[in-house]
Design an enzyme around this catalytic site. Structure first.
Site, short mmCIF file in Angstrom:
data_model
loop_
_atom_site.label_atom_id
_atom_site.label_comp_id
_atom_site.label_asym_id
_atom_site.label_seq_id
_atom_site.Cartn_x
_atom_site.Cartn_y
_atom_site.Cartn_z
N ASP A 67 0.79 -1.27 0.14
CA ASP A 67 -0.20 -0.05 0.06
C ASP A 67 0.88 1.34 0.14
O ASP A 67 2.09 1.26 0.24
CB ASP A 67 -0.96 0.12 1.35
CG ASP A 67 -0.37 -0.45 2.34
OD1 ASP A 67 1.05 -0.52 2.65
OD2 ASP A 67 -1.07 -1.26 3.48
N HIS A 138 -6.99 -5.15 10.32
CA HIS A 138 -6.91 -4.93 9.00
C HIS A 138 -5.41 -5.53 8.46
O HIS A 138 -4.53 -5.69 9.16
CB HIS A 138 -6.87 -3.35 8.56
CG HIS A 138 -5.63 -2.69 8.80
ND1 HIS A 138 -5.94 -1.04 9.36
CD2 HIS A 138 -4.42 -2.76 9.06
CE1 HIS A 138 -4.44 -0.62 9.57
NE2 HIS A 138 -3.60 -1.72 9.38
C1 F6R Z 1 1.71 -1.55 6.07
C2 F6R Z 1 0.22 -2.25 6.30
C3 F6R Z 1 -0.53 -2.24 7.51
C4 F6R Z 1 0.38 -2.69 8.51
C5 F6R Z 1 -0.58 -2.59 10.00
C6 F6R Z 1 0.37 -2.67 11.15
O1 F6R Z 1 1.89 -1.75 4.62
O2 F6R Z 1 -0.34 -2.70 5.14
O3 F6R Z 1 -1.52 -3.35 7.36
O4 F6R Z 1 0.92 -3.84 8.51
O5 F6R Z 1 -1.17 -1.06 10.09
O6 F6R Z 1 1.25 -1.47 11.20
P1 F6R Z 1 2.66 -1.48 12.52
O7 F6R Z 1 3.28 -2.43 12.09
O8 F6R Z 1 2.94 -0.19 12.29
O9 F6R Z 1 1.92 -1.60 13.76
#
Ligand code: F6R
Length: 255
Positions: A67, A138
């Site tokens: 993304d 998500h």
């Molecule tokens: C990132 C993505 C998101 C993250 C999720 C967790 O490319 O697609 O789904 O993996 O928001 O984010 P963190 O690792 O910062 O807690």
């Protein structure tokens, strides 16, 4: 689904890096799906180390990121383009022409989604997809109530995601409201998937993903239906999982 529970965040990254490295050793021209955020940083650090010490070769590897924020130029330090260069790509021997990230500046996001899907298909599909998970379960930026059949598309970020990601910005008002993200269908079409999570604030999401109903309200729950998923979580993120998960093969590294 396989579950690996690790003692620490660093060990989570090590386990994930081992799987990614194994994939590349077995298929040097692998197509990887990659994630940004805090979670995979220790995996990227480990992969950089393996590249430096034993020469893990990325020269034939292709990558597709999950993304990008809409309206974010690649040279903006908050962009996922920038994140990937800083945390991974500039430290390894990947060819820049083999790096794909959705274009957050695209005027026509529908056309951009279509273009991205065509690129993935043209490269033969994703061999190994790396995922983090949001506090609302998500994956990518597929927020609760997503359509499971969606491919790469424009998404509106949930308030919970905006608050969670505001730690990377001066305040929540600076966090973009929209992103372009691979869809659930794109993710489910990957040959293998690894999902990572660390910390207590991910425990509920991990529980929903692994043990809850398969429902668009918890997008990661769809992974229960994928044929080849490895979930790698530290013990804090695993803390709400029941001790007796019968249908998951547990490889517990800490006991
Ligand atoms: C990132 C993505 C998101 C993250 C999720 C967790 O490319 O697609 O789904 O993996 O928001 O984010 P963190 O690792 O910062 O807690």
């Amino acid at each position: 689904m396989r579950l690996v529970i690790t003692d620490s965040y660093e060990q989570m990254g090590l386990e994930a890096a081992n799987i990614v490295a194994g994939q590349i050793y077995l298929k040097p021209n692998s197509v990887l799906g990659l994630a940004t955020g805090s979670t995979p940083v220790s995996m990227y650090e480990r992969l950089v180390l393996v590249h430096r010490t034993v020469g893990l070769d990325f020269s034939e590897v292709t990558t597709f990121n999950l993304d990008e924020y809409i309206g974010m130029r690649p040279d903006n330090s908050q962009s996922y383009h920038y994140f990937m260069q800083e945390n991974f790509f500039r430290h390894i021997n990947i060819r820049q022409e083999n790096v794909y990230i959705p274009d957050g500046m695209a005027e026509d996001t529908v056309a951009e989604g279509r273009r991205y899907e065509q690129l993935i298909a043209a490269k033969g599909g994703i061999d190994l997809q790396v995922l983090g998970i949001g506090q609302n379960a998500h994956i990518g930026f597929n927020e609760p109530d997503v359509k499971f059949a969606a491919t790469t598309h424009k998404v509106e970020l949930d308030e919970e995601t905006i608050q969670a990601n505001s730690r990377f910005f001066n305040d929540a008002s600076e966090v973009p409201r929209y992103a372009i993200s691979m869809g659930i269908k794109t993710i489910m079409m990957a040959e293998h998937v690894i999902m990572l999570a660390n910390g207590k604030n991910k425990a509920r999401a991990v529980y929903k993903a692994l043990c809850g109903d398969v429902t668009p309200e918890a997008p990661a729950s769809i992974l229960q239906l994928h044929r080849d998923v490895t979930v790698i979580v530290d013990k804090e993120a695993a803390s709400l999982l029941p001790a007796d998960i019968h249908d998951i093969q547990i490889k517990n590294l800490c006991r």
